[in-house]
Design an enzyme around this catalytic site. Sequence first.
Site, PDB file in Angstrom:
ATOM      1  N   ARG A  49      31.894  37.602  46.823  1.00 49.53           N
ATOM      2  CA  ARG A  49      32.377  36.107  47.081  1.00 49.53           C
ATOM      3  C   ARG A  49      33.413  35.830  47.840  1.00 49.53           C
ATOM      4  NH1 ARG A  49      29.684  36.490  42.471  1.00 49.53           N
ATOM      5  NH2 ARG A  49      30.791  38.557  42.338  1.00 49.53           N
ATOM      6  N   THR A  50      34.633  36.529  47.682  1.00 51.85           N
ATOM      7  CA  THR A  50      35.736  36.588  48.528  1.00 51.85           C
ATOM      8  C   THR A  50      35.477  36.774  50.013  1.00 51.85           C
ATOM      9  OG1 THR A  50      36.932  37.014  46.465  1.00 51.85           O
ATOM     10  CG2 THR A  50      38.190  37.016  48.482  1.00 51.85           C
ATOM     11  N   LYS A  78      40.966  58.954  57.677  1.00 51.19           N
ATOM     12  CA  LYS A  78      41.353  60.102  58.399  1.00 51.19           C
ATOM     13  C   LYS A  78      42.926  60.371  57.869  1.00 51.19           C
ATOM     14  CE  LYS A  78      38.818  59.229  62.615  1.00 51.19           C
ATOM     15  NZ  LYS A  78      38.860  58.646  63.830  1.00 51.19           N
ATOM     16  N   ARG A  99      41.916  42.919  51.164  1.00 47.11           N
ATOM     17  CA  ARG A  99      41.902  43.172  49.813  1.00 47.11           C
ATOM     18  C   ARG A  99      42.337  44.754  49.660  1.00 47.11           C
ATOM     19  NH1 ARG A  99      37.072  41.606  45.772  1.00 47.11           N
ATOM     20  NH2 ARG A  99      38.485  39.714  45.700  1.00 47.11           N
ATOM     21  N   HIS A 127      45.859  37.006  43.256  1.00 41.08           N
ATOM     22  CA  HIS A 127      44.605  36.963  43.842  1.00 41.08           C
ATOM     23  C   HIS A 127      44.676  35.199  44.361  1.00 41.08           C
ATOM     24  CE1 HIS A 127      40.644  36.670  45.511  1.00 41.08           C
ATOM     25  NE2 HIS A 127      39.790  37.275  44.522  1.00 41.08           N
TER      26      HIS A 127
END
Length: 298
Positions: A49-50, A78, A99, A127
């Site tokens: 969703r986000t 890496k 995120r 959030h």
Amino acid sequence: MRHLLSTRDMPKETILGLLDRADQHKKTPPKPNLQGKILATCFFEPSTRTRLSFETAMKRLGGDVIGFHAADHTSSKKGESLQDTIRIMAQYADAIAIRHPLEGSAALAAEVSDKPVINCGDGSNQHPTQTLLDLYTIRESQGRLEGLQIALVGDLKHGRTVHSLLHTFNHFKPRIYLIAPPGLELPKQQLDELKAHGIMFSCHQTLDSIVPKLDIIYCTRIQHERFNDKIEHAELVKPYRITPELLEPAKPNLRILHPLPRLNEIDPAVDKLPHAYYFEQSQNGLYVRQAILNTVLT
Ligand code: NCD
């Protein structure tokens, strides 16, 4: 508003201003005033969703999106530092939505980015864009934000959506019921903050005796990726699992919210009851994220 990192100390006028702007976007599709702008979505953790509502919001506003949805295909595989990755993304894009599993990662990103950073979840910490859409949905479903009876249910220890939402409650003074399985209760620091803000709360392990009082049930998933113990999910959620029977004594205005994804904490039979509001909630994410992008990018 430059960056959007946390709901802690977010002024009430900022919150209400964003909710009102989202309301306008819901009523009338906004103009494509982000033409020529690019949003970078840097997702080091899974998301449906986000990320996709941010991408949709940006495209519907006329802008474009670059980014990645797993660190595996970036140079962090890496060994590149988060700061270096963000520095580079800030050279390409006009804003960065991030995120990351590390608490404080969005703030670290903001330190090295000369473009606005939007925190889309940093570990168990915050959030904030979810909180804004949660508040939008609470207000839409109840007609107000002040003085509601709200149960917060599930993994209150690790759930960043709960932590973020709680930081805004000093503005709206709800009566809170905290329902969590043993070991997954709200951390003491957050309980102390509620006390300091004079917010009335009580802690429980089951939901049934509280249901008749409630305006909102904010249910969350057990965040099993944040701890090592092997858990029996169905057993853990049994004392508060939301079923049609549990909701029989509920007030007509009770609405159930969930940031999603849900596992088995809400019986799918609840979906067709008037109390179910989690799919409306996720749709509201689009309008709220349009309001956020319009605010940080114009
Ligand atoms: C939440 C998250 O990522 O914290 N999901 C979301 O953004 N809607 C909740 C969760 O994953 O349980």
